[in-house]
Scaffold this motif. Structure first.
Motif, PDB file in Angstrom:
ATOM      1  N   GLY A   1     -18.423  -5.320 -77.690  1.00  0.00           N
ATOM      2  CA  GLY A   1     -19.770  -5.613 -78.150  1.00  0.00           C
ATOM      3  C   GLY A   1     -20.458  -6.723 -77.393  1.00  0.00           C
ATOM      4  N   LYS A   2     -19.840  -7.221 -76.300  1.00  0.00           N
ATOM      5  CA  LYS A   2     -20.440  -8.319 -75.550  1.00  0.00           C
ATOM      6  C   LYS A   2     -21.639  -7.860 -74.724  1.00  0.00           C
ATOM      7  N   TYR A   3     -21.580  -6.607 -74.261  1.00  0.00           N
ATOM      8  CA  TYR A   3     -22.666  -6.078 -73.427  1.00  0.00           C
ATOM      9  C   TYR A   3     -22.938  -4.624 -73.780  1.00  0.00           C
ATOM     10  N   LYS A   4     -24.188  -4.235 -73.610  1.00  0.00           N
ATOM     11  CA  LYS A   4     -24.567  -2.832 -73.757  1.00  0.00           C
ATOM     12  C   LYS A   4     -24.562  -2.126 -72.401  1.00  0.00           C
ATOM     13  N   THR A   5     -24.693  -2.907 -71.329  1.00  0.00           N
ATOM     14  CA  THR A   5     -24.756  -2.356 -69.979  1.00  0.00           C
ATOM     15  C   THR A   5     -23.885  -3.177 -69.030  1.00  0.00           C
ATOM     16  N   VAL A   6     -23.070  -2.482 -68.245  1.00  0.00           N
ATOM     17  CA  VAL A   6     -22.241  -3.131 -67.231  1.00  0.00           C
ATOM     18  C   VAL A   6     -22.333  -2.331 -65.933  1.00  0.00           C
ATOM     19  N   ILE A   7     -22.553  -3.031 -64.835  1.00  0.00           N
ATOM     20  CA  ILE A   7     -22.494  -2.401 -63.512  1.00  0.00           C
ATOM     21  C   ILE A   7     -21.119  -2.707 -62.946  1.00  0.00           C
ATOM     22  N   ALA A   8     -20.337  -1.656 -62.702  1.00  0.00           N
ATOM     23  CA  ALA A   8     -18.947  -1.849 -62.282  1.00  0.00           C
ATOM     24  C   ALA A   8     -18.615  -0.941 -61.107  1.00  0.00           C
ATOM     25  N   GLY A   9     -17.839  -1.466 -60.183  1.00  0.00           N
ATOM     26  CA  GLY A   9     -17.436  -0.653 -59.034  1.00  0.00           C
ATOM     27  C   GLY A   9     -16.778  -1.513 -57.994  1.00  0.00           C
ATOM     28  N   GLY A  10     -16.909  -1.103 -56.735  1.00  0.00           N
ATOM     29  CA  GLY A  10     -16.253  -1.861 -55.691  1.00  0.00           C
ATOM     30  C   GLY A  10     -16.825  -1.601 -54.319  1.00  0.00           C
ATOM     31  N   VAL A  11     -16.520  -2.514 -53.412  1.00  0.00           N
ATOM     32  CA  VAL A  11     -16.983  -2.390 -52.028  1.00  0.00           C
ATOM     33  C   VAL A  11     -15.911  -2.926 -51.097  1.00  0.00           C
ATOM     34  N   ASP A  12     -15.613  -2.173 -50.053  1.00  0.00           N
ATOM     35  CA  ASP A  12     -14.729  -2.612 -48.983  1.00  0.00           C
ATOM     36  C   ASP A  12     -15.106  -1.888 -47.697  1.00  0.00           C
ATOM     37  N   ILE A  13     -15.536  -2.647 -46.726  1.00  0.00           N
ATOM     38  CA  ILE A  13     -15.797  -2.127 -45.385  1.00  0.00           C
ATOM     39  C   ILE A  13     -14.662  -2.664 -44.529  1.00  0.00           C
ATOM     40  N   PHE A  14     -13.749  -1.788 -44.137  1.00  0.00           N
ATOM     41  CA  PHE A  14     -12.511  -2.288 -43.544  1.00  0.00           C
ATOM     42  C   PHE A  14     -12.761  -3.057 -42.246  1.00  0.00           C
ATOM     43  N   SER A  15     -11.994  -4.100 -42.098  1.00  0.00           N
ATOM     44  CA  SER A  15     -12.144  -4.998 -40.968  1.00  0.00           C
ATOM     45  C   SER A  15     -11.030  -4.768 -39.949  1.00  0.00           C
ATOM     46  N   GLU A  16     -11.142  -5.449 -38.827  1.00  0.00           N
ATOM     47  CA  GLU A  16     -10.085  -5.396 -37.819  1.00  0.00           C
ATOM     48  C   GLU A  16      -8.778  -5.934 -38.397  1.00  0.00           C
ATOM     49  N   LEU A  17      -8.899  -6.937 -39.248  1.00  0.00           N
ATOM     50  CA  LEU A  17      -7.728  -7.509 -39.904  1.00  0.00           C
ATOM     51  C   LEU A  17      -7.010  -6.464 -40.753  1.00  0.00           C
ATOM     52  N   ALA A  18      -7.767  -5.727 -41.583  1.00  0.00           N
ATOM     53  CA  ALA A  18      -7.173  -4.705 -42.443  1.00  0.00           C
ATOM     54  C   ALA A  18      -6.564  -3.580 -41.622  1.00  0.00           C
ATOM     55  N   PHE A  19      -7.308  -3.115 -40.616  1.00  0.00           N
ATOM     56  CA  PHE A  19      -6.836  -2.013 -39.789  1.00  0.00           C
ATOM     57  C   PHE A  19      -5.541  -2.393 -39.069  1.00  0.00           C
ATOM     58  N   SER A  20      -5.515  -3.599 -38.505  1.00  0.00           N
ATOM     59  CA  SER A  20      -4.321  -4.064 -37.790  1.00  0.00           C
ATOM     60  C   SER A  20      -3.143  -4.242 -38.745  1.00  0.00           C
ATOM     61  N   GLY A  21      -3.434  -4.711 -39.953  1.00  0.00           N
ATOM     62  CA  GLY A  21      -2.376  -4.912 -40.939  1.00  0.00           C
ATOM     63  C   GLY A  21      -1.697  -3.612 -41.333  1.00  0.00           C
ATOM     64  N   PHE A  22      -2.504  -2.596 -41.654  1.00  0.00           N
ATOM     65  CA  PHE A  22      -1.932  -1.299 -42.016  1.00  0.00           C
ATOM     66  C   PHE A  22      -1.216  -0.668 -40.824  1.00  0.00           C
ATOM     67  N   ASN A  23      -1.740  -0.910 -39.641  1.00  0.00           N
ATOM     68  CA  ASN A  23      -1.094  -0.406 -38.430  1.00  0.00           C
ATOM     69  C   ASN A  23       0.288  -1.041 -38.254  1.00  0.00           C
ATOM     70  N   CYS A  24       0.381  -2.347 -38.485  1.00  0.00           N
ATOM     71  CA  CYS A  24       1.662  -3.059 -38.368  1.00  0.00           C
ATOM     72  C   CYS A  24       2.686  -2.553 -39.380  1.00  0.00           C
ATOM     73  N   LEU A  25       2.207  -2.135 -40.540  1.00  0.00           N
ATOM     74  CA  LEU A  25       3.095  -1.596 -41.567  1.00  0.00           C
ATOM     75  C   LEU A  25       3.529  -0.162 -41.273  1.00  0.00           C
ATOM     76  N   HIS A  26       2.997   0.412 -40.195  1.00  0.00           N
ATOM     77  CA  HIS A  26       3.219   1.822 -39.851  1.00  0.00           C
ATOM     78  C   HIS A  26       2.737   2.737 -40.973  1.00  0.00           C
ATOM     79  N   ALA A  27       1.729   2.275 -41.689  1.00  0.00           N
ATOM     80  CA  ALA A  27       1.170   3.059 -42.789  1.00  0.00           C
ATOM     81  C   ALA A  27       0.046   3.978 -42.327  1.00  0.00           C
ATOM     82  N   LEU A  28      -0.487   3.742 -41.119  1.00  0.00           N
ATOM     83  CA  LEU A  28      -1.565   4.584 -40.602  1.00  0.00           C
ATOM     84  C   LEU A  28      -1.005   5.865 -40.016  1.00  0.00           C
ATOM     85  N   SER A  29      -1.706   6.959 -40.267  1.00  0.00           N
ATOM     86  CA  SER A  29      -1.326   8.238 -39.669  1.00  0.00           C
ATOM     87  C   SER A  29      -1.604   8.223 -38.169  1.00  0.00           C
TER      88      SER A  29
END
Length: 408
Positions: free
Chosen positions: A180-208
């Motif tokens: 009952g605290k709010y009648k309206t909530v805007i909820a979601g997310g945003v991520d524009i992958f960076s070189e840091l993220a891409f390199s990290g997943f690459n190092c984990l061998h998680a990228l196809s």
């Protein structure tokens, strides 16, 4: 059932931006047309042989530059773009917007501006005012900037539970309205992958090394994707009173931490089962009521098998007679990191409203892993009604979330 739990929470607005398009209409068309929207990465240099892939599910480079302009984070501009669509879609008045709460999920957050800061500092060894400005950005700063831009004066929250962040944002929005605290909530997310993220997943061998092929026997990893997706959640009575169009109801959600491994799900599927079962019990339904599961489905060697084992355990508890459809929309959007949960929830809601099952894009020559009886994983979009669905988000660090969505 308490009065709090009797409150119904519905989705009245959707805003989307990803490799599939600039708005929700583009996303519907891309899903039903079975589009594969990978692009060459232009945001940073990926020519080194160190990288397993040079493609991703990127937002069109020219369009991204057009909307971000001088925004060093990129993420703020993308969030504004999709929130603006969601707000207009829900026909929120200035008063409703002012009194609304905002919940933003992000995993990498300001990773792009941090990366640019360090690259510039290493090359110059000087701390300029601009560099200090770049280094000061954070996910929380972006959330505050969004509130300022839209004139939101309600509570603002930032959630960063890795790749389940925006699914948890939707769950928090559900709680804020039910209490009952709010009648309206805007909820979601945003991520524009960076070189840091891409390199990290690459190092984990998680990228196809090729493409993201969830539930394929030859799957070898995920592909990253850009995403900005926000939903307008409203108290059902408030929405009806104001004659809002209702896309779906957020029936329940459940979140937990399996505390098993930094990057992998428990292989026997038990924690996947526990998370989905918790969400179903909170929603007062069983697996027999579920028509579709939007799987976490990263196409990594361990994830897909573990998720199917968890689903099998749920099916063993019920007596479902109808077909259960499962697909991973990451095969079309890539893994949108902190925005993945909201992306997949929104795609599920759109599929509900347009009577189709989103595809699990997979070439015909790819063998699928063993799937439970009465389960169908469609390689292309299927014309079928979906009334109730689960959207799964299972993140690094053991952060697990399942949302239950119901067509209004």
């Amino acid at each position: 059932m308490s009065e709090i739990n009797k409150k119904r929470v519905v989705v009245t607005g959707i805003g989307m931006l990803s490799s599939l398009g600039k708005n929700k209409a583009d996303h519907i068309n891309a899903l039903t047309d079975n589009e594969l929207c990978t692009r060459n990465i232009k945001r940073f240099d990926v020519n080194h042989k160190f990288y397993r892939n040079d493609k991703a599910f990127c937002i069109d480079h020219e369009y991204l530059n057009e909307i971000s302009k001088d925004d060093k984070t990129i993420q703020f501009s993308c969030a504004v773009h999709s929130i603006d669509e969601a707000v207009k879609d829900a026909r929120l008045t200035k008063a409703e917007l002012k009194d609304a709460a905002l919940v933003v999920g992000s995993s990498i957050g300001s990773g792009h501006s941090f990366t640019e800061y360090y690259k510039e500092f290493i090359s110059t060894l000087e701390l300029t005012d601009e560099l200090l400005y770049l280094s000061s950005h954070s996910v929380q700063t972006i959330t505050g900037d969004i509130c300022k831009h839209f004139g939101i004066r309600g509570q603002s929250s930032t959630i960063s539970t890795a790749c389940s962040a925006s699914a948890n944002s939707i769950g928090r929005g559900l709680d804020l309205i039910r209490t009952g605290k709010y009648k309206t909530v805007i909820a979601g997310g945003v991520d524009i992958f960076s070189e840091l993220a891409f390199s990290g997943f690459n190092c984990l061998h998680a990228l196809s090394k090729t493409y993201c092929t969830p539930f394929s026997k030859t799957r070898d990893g995920l592909m990253l994707g850009d995403g900005s997706v926000f939903l307008v959640l409203e108290d059902y009575d408030h929405a009806i009173e104001n004659k809002k169009e209702i896309y779906a109801e957020v029936l329940s959600y459940y979140f937990m931490n399996e505390a098993h491994h930094p990057t992998a799900l428990k292989s026997d599927g038990s924690t996947v089962y526990n998370c989905m079962d918790g969400a179903l019990k909170r929603g007062g339904i069983t697996i027999n009521d579920i028509d579709y599961i939007n799987a976490h489905g990263t196409a990594t060697p361990t994830n897909d098998g573990s998720e199917l084992l968890g689903i099998s355990k749920l099916l063993d508890q019920g007596d479902k007679k109808d077909v259960l459809f499962i697909s991973s929309t990451k095969s079309q959007t890539g893994h949108c990191l902190g925005a993945a949960g909201a992306m997949e929830a929104a795609l599920t809601i759109l599929a509900m409203n347009h009577s189709f099952v989103p595809p699990n894009l997979l070439p015909d020559d790819h063998m699928m892993i063993d799937i439970p009886e009465n389960v169908v994983i469609p390689r292309k979009a299927v014309k079928e009604k979906i009334n109730t669905a689960i959207s799964n988000s299972f993140a690094f660090g053991g952060c697990m979330t399942s949302l239950i969505l119901k067509k209004n």
